[in-house]
Design a protein around this motif. Sequence first.
Motif, short mmCIF file in Angstrom:
data_model
loop_
_atom_site.label_atom_id
_atom_site.label_comp_id
_atom_site.label_asym_id
_atom_site.label_seq_id
_atom_site.Cartn_x
_atom_site.Cartn_y
_atom_site.Cartn_z
N PHE A 1 1.02 -1.53 0.02
CA PHE A 1 0.26 0.21 0.27
C PHE A 1 0.82 1.10 0.52
O PHE A 1 0.56 2.43 -0.56
CB PHE A 1 -0.92 -0.06 0.81
N SER A 2 1.72 0.95 0.80
CA SER A 2 3.13 2.47 0.82
C SER A 2 4.28 2.11 0.77
O SER A 2 4.43 0.33 1.03
CB SER A 2 2.18 3.16 2.28
N PRO A 3 4.93 2.67 0.10
CA PRO A 3 6.46 2.25 0.44
C PRO A 3 7.49 2.67 1.59
O PRO A 3 8.17 1.84 1.95
CB PRO A 3 7.22 2.79 -0.82
N GLU A 4 6.72 3.47 2.89
CA GLU A 4 7.09 3.62 3.74
C GLU A 4 6.05 3.09 4.88
O GLU A 4 5.01 2.67 5.21
CB GLU A 4 7.07 5.22 4.64
N VAL A 5 7.48 2.28 5.37
CA VAL A 5 6.42 1.68 7.15
C VAL A 5 6.39 1.86 7.79
O VAL A 5 7.82 1.85 8.48
CB VAL A 5 6.60 -0.30 6.93
N GLY A 6 5.14 2.20 8.80
CA GLY A 6 5.77 2.58 10.73
C GLY A 6 6.63 1.32 11.12
O GLY A 6 6.02 0.39 11.47
N SER A 7 6.77 2.34 12.04
CA SER A 7 6.78 0.65 13.33
C SER A 7 6.25 0.58 13.44
O SER A 7 6.58 -1.01 13.98
CB SER A 7 7.66 1.53 14.77
N ASP A 8 4.77 0.91 13.32
CA ASP A 8 3.58 0.12 14.03
C ASP A 8 3.52 -1.37 13.21
O ASP A 8 3.43 -2.40 13.76
CB ASP A 8 2.14 0.10 14.16
N LEU A 9 3.81 -1.92 12.10
CA LEU A 9 3.76 -2.17 10.97
C LEU A 9 5.21 -3.21 10.83
O LEU A 9 5.07 -4.33 10.13
CB LEU A 9 3.48 -2.58 10.14
N ALA A 10 6.40 -2.60 11.22
CA ALA A 10 7.38 -3.16 11.19
C ALA A 10 8.05 -5.07 10.96
O ALA A 10 8.85 -5.55 9.96
CB ALA A 10 8.80 -2.48 11.92
N ASP A 11 7.13 -5.02 12.20
CA ASP A 11 7.54 -6.93 12.56
C ASP A 11 6.66 -7.71 11.53
O ASP A 11 7.29 -8.65 11.41
CB ASP A 11 7.35 -7.11 14.26
N GLN A 12 5.78 -7.36 11.28
CA GLN A 12 4.38 -8.27 10.81
C GLN A 12 5.05 -7.77 9.25
O GLN A 12 5.20 -9.17 8.28
CB GLN A 12 3.37 -7.16 10.13
N VAL A 13 5.98 -6.71 8.69
CA VAL A 13 6.51 -6.44 7.20
C VAL A 13 7.82 -7.78 7.26
O VAL A 13 7.32 -8.63 6.18
CB VAL A 13 6.36 -5.33 7.01
N GLN A 14 8.31 -7.52 8.30
CA GLN A 14 9.44 -8.14 7.98
C GLN A 14 9.00 -9.33 8.25
O GLN A 14 9.92 -10.75 7.30
CB GLN A 14 10.43 -8.20 8.90
N ALA A 15 7.87 -9.84 9.02
CA ALA A 15 8.05 -11.62 8.64
C ALA A 15 7.49 -11.82 7.57
O ALA A 15 7.70 -13.31 6.90
CB ALA A 15 6.55 -12.16 10.03
N ALA A 16 6.47 -10.76 6.90
CA ALA A 16 6.32 -11.21 5.34
C ALA A 16 7.54 -11.72 4.36
O ALA A 16 7.52 -12.76 4.02
CB ALA A 16 4.50 -10.46 4.56
N ALA A 17 8.00 -10.78 4.65
CA ALA A 17 9.32 -10.90 4.10
C ALA A 17 10.61 -12.00 3.80
O ALA A 17 10.43 -12.37 2.81
CB ALA A 17 10.49 -9.48 4.20
N ASP A 18 10.04 -12.88 4.87
CA ASP A 18 10.58 -13.66 5.57
C ASP A 18 10.32 -14.81 5.30
O ASP A 18 10.71 -15.83 4.81
CB ASP A 18 10.97 -13.34 7.55
#
Length: 61
Positions: free
Chosen positions: A34-51
């Motif tokens: 949705f956005s190229p900039e990810v806030g700290s509130d979603l950082a863990d979930q985004v990293q989990a998705a990437a992993d």
Amino acid sequence: MEVHVNGDCIGCGLCVSTCPNEFFMTDGGTAAAFSPEVGSDLADQVQAAADSCPVSAIEVR
């Protein structure tokens, strides 16, 4: 944190199920952020998705 889904995406939907607040499925059947900039509130979930991406299509910086 910045996130991008590259052209290697196979459209499995795992990232969308892991982090639906950041990823969605396009009409073309692949995932996008949705956005190229990810806030700290979603950082863990985004990293989990990437992993968990089976083709390493999610780039996180």
